[in-house]
Design a protein around this motif. Sequence first.
Motif, short mmCIF file in Angstrom:
data_model
loop_
_atom_site.label_atom_id
_atom_site.label_comp_id
_atom_site.label_asym_id
_atom_site.label_seq_id
_atom_site.Cartn_x
_atom_site.Cartn_y
_atom_site.Cartn_z
N THR A 51 8.05 -1.98 4.69
CA THR A 51 6.78 -2.40 4.89
C THR A 51 6.52 -3.48 5.53
OG1 THR A 51 3.95 -2.25 3.79
CG2 THR A 51 5.61 -3.23 2.32
N GLU A 58 0.18 -2.97 1.73
CA GLU A 58 1.28 -3.10 0.88
C GLU A 58 0.61 -3.13 -0.32
OE1 GLU A 58 3.86 -6.88 2.73
OE2 GLU A 58 1.25 -7.43 1.90
N THR A 79 9.51 -6.52 3.69
CA THR A 79 8.25 -6.80 4.26
C THR A 79 8.73 -8.16 4.84
OG1 THR A 79 5.87 -6.85 3.94
CG2 THR A 79 6.61 -8.09 2.19
N SER A 98 1.44 -11.59 -0.26
CA SER A 98 2.20 -9.96 -0.49
C SER A 98 2.96 -9.51 -1.46
CB SER A 98 3.21 -10.27 0.41
OG SER A 98 2.86 -10.57 1.61
N LEU A 102 1.89 -6.41 -3.02
CA LEU A 102 2.54 -5.23 -3.75
C LEU A 102 3.26 -5.15 -5.53
CD1 LEU A 102 5.22 -6.76 -1.47
CD2 LEU A 102 4.30 -4.08 -1.29
#
Length: 278
Positions: A51, A58, A79, A98, A102
């Motif tokens: 991603t 995310e 990511t 992030s 996630l």
Amino acid sequence: MVDANDIEPDTCPRASGMPMLGLGTWQNTDPDQCAESVRTALEMGYRHVDTAQAYGNEDAVGEGIARADVDRDEIFLATKISTANLAHDDVLETARDSLDRLGADTIDLLYVHWPKGEYDPEGTLSAFDELYDDGLIENVGVSNFEPEDLEVALDELDAPIFANQVEMHPLLQQDHVRKACENYDVEVVAYSPLARGQVFEVDELEDVAGKHGVTEAQVSLAWLIEKGVTPIPKATGEDHIADNWEALALELDDEDVDAIDAIERTSREVDPADAPWN
């Protein structure tokens, strides 16, 4: 015809520890659809999910991982830091954001999404080194880097560069990038490995697909895997996720590979004016 359920989970067969095939999530922006595609892929056997901050999904990718009946330790999660977030302090802050989105303690592979925008080799990459040293990321990656960009990054980083993610498929074979990455022991990850559907309209791929009784998508993915490249095709529906997965069971012979290597038609699907190759 191979059944997707007959293929064993892709549990890091490469020497590098990265599974040979991943699930791409670019443009998979409907939260529930994205989460379900991730869950479906993981329960089918995929173990690599890709991603990016720029994809805006995310949270949904994290939800899909949480829904799947697969241990997090088995999943290779990647990511990317957006071009607007590549200043040193922004990298540190948004990488942690992030992780939160996630639902992860660590990211297996964190990429510089493009060498543009706020990208500054010294400032950006020193932040990646810090994240690596702190154990928040397992590997540093770059994306859309030409060989000269890769060389600069290698000089700046203390951590090794694990992978360079670039557009690659039979219509954009990236020989110069692959050679540079091989020289520096950097993995190549292929986004848009189906050339946004154009692989279904290439005579050479149609011929190979007919010979083996498979789809052109499987041929394109199997060709990349044979080259030592890790493709990450985007798919949302279970049928497409399964069709791509079945590429792991396709063995191309030398004649097939030579025919694909000799394709003269070229097409780059992702080509912004400020890309490093322009």
